[in-house]
Design a protein around this motif. Structure first.
Motif, short mmCIF file in Angstrom:
data_model
loop_
_atom_site.label_atom_id
_atom_site.label_comp_id
_atom_site.label_asym_id
_atom_site.label_seq_id
_atom_site.Cartn_x
_atom_site.Cartn_y
_atom_site.Cartn_z
N ARG A 132 42.91 38.95 27.73
CA ARG A 132 41.81 39.65 28.38
C ARG A 132 41.94 41.15 28.13
O ARG A 132 43.03 41.70 28.17
N LYS A 133 40.83 41.78 27.89
CA LYS A 133 40.82 43.23 27.74
C LYS A 133 40.87 43.84 29.14
O LYS A 133 40.12 43.44 30.03
N ILE A 134 41.78 44.78 29.34
CA ILE A 134 41.95 45.39 30.65
C ILE A 134 41.00 46.57 30.79
O ILE A 134 40.98 47.46 29.96
N ASN A 135 40.22 46.53 31.87
CA ASN A 135 39.32 47.64 32.17
C ASN A 135 40.07 48.60 33.08
O ASN A 135 40.22 48.37 34.27
N LYS A 136 40.55 49.70 32.51
CA LYS A 136 41.39 50.63 33.26
C LYS A 136 40.60 51.49 34.23
O LYS A 136 41.17 52.33 34.90
N LYS A 137 39.30 51.27 34.31
CA LYS A 137 38.49 52.01 35.27
C LYS A 137 38.04 51.12 36.43
O LYS A 137 37.29 51.56 37.28
N ILE A 158 38.24 48.66 39.87
CA ILE A 158 38.93 48.64 41.16
C ILE A 158 40.15 47.72 41.06
O ILE A 158 41.22 48.05 41.56
N GLY A 159 39.98 46.60 40.40
CA GLY A 159 41.07 45.64 40.27
C GLY A 159 42.30 46.25 39.60
O GLY A 159 43.43 46.04 40.03
N TYR A 160 42.08 47.00 38.54
CA TYR A 160 43.19 47.65 37.84
C TYR A 160 43.87 48.67 38.75
O TYR A 160 45.09 48.78 38.78
N ASN A 161 43.06 49.42 39.49
CA ASN A 161 43.62 50.42 40.40
C ASN A 161 44.41 49.77 41.54
O ASN A 161 45.44 50.29 41.97
N GLU A 214 42.41 41.73 40.97
CA GLU A 214 43.16 42.46 39.95
C GLU A 214 42.78 42.06 38.53
O GLU A 214 42.85 42.87 37.61
N ARG A 215 42.36 40.83 38.35
CA ARG A 215 41.99 40.35 37.01
C ARG A 215 40.51 40.55 36.72
O ARG A 215 40.00 40.08 35.70
N ASP A 216 39.81 41.26 37.63
CA ASP A 216 38.38 41.54 37.49
C ASP A 216 37.51 40.29 37.49
O ASP A 216 36.40 40.31 36.97
N VAL A 217 38.02 39.22 38.09
CA VAL A 217 37.19 38.04 38.31
C VAL A 217 36.21 38.35 39.44
O VAL A 217 35.05 37.97 39.40
N ALA A 273 38.76 55.82 47.88
CA ALA A 273 38.50 56.65 46.69
C ALA A 273 39.59 56.45 45.63
O ALA A 273 39.30 56.38 44.44
N ASP A 274 40.85 56.33 46.08
CA ASP A 274 41.95 56.07 45.13
C ASP A 274 41.72 54.75 44.40
O ASP A 274 41.88 54.67 43.18
N LEU A 275 41.36 53.72 45.15
CA LEU A 275 41.19 52.40 44.54
C LEU A 275 39.93 52.33 43.67
O LEU A 275 39.88 51.55 42.73
#
Length: 97
Positions: free
Chosen positions: A6-11, A13-16, A46-49, A70-72
């Motif tokens: 899976r391509k990780i979306n670093k922007k 909420i899940g990634y944060n 976290e996996r953007d599901v 805001a951080d997340l």
């Protein structure tokens, strides 16, 4: 044939949430227990599901991680102008475009 990565979306909420959880040295289960959620919810987030997270749930996760919403969400931190006193209410004006 190996499964696709899976391509990780670093922007996202899940990634944060993932980064904040790792920085706090928590497992997904520990975060879920602290936030009163199911582990599958944390993992899917976290996996953007899951992409539509209710504000109250996001606030609960943020509290468990000692972060702000805001951080997340990956929003930049607002800083007060020089000379601002602690506790002073700031009024931001939108610029006219």
């Amino acid at each position: 044939m190996p499964p696709k990565k899976r391509k990780i979306n670093k922007k996202s909420i899940g990634y944060n949430v993932y980064k904040a959880r790792k920085a706090a040295k928590m497992t997904a289960k520990e975060l879920a227990d602290e936030a009163g959620l199911k582990v599958t919810y944390i993992v899917d987030l976290e996996r953007d599901v899951l992409t539509d997270v209710p504000a109250d749930v996001l606030a609960t996760i943020a509290r468990a991680l000692d972060k702000t919403i805001a951080d997340l969400r990956g929003l930049p931190k607002r800083t007060a102008p020089p000379g601002t006193k602690p506790g002073e209410v700031l009024h931001y004006r939108r610029s006219k475009t």
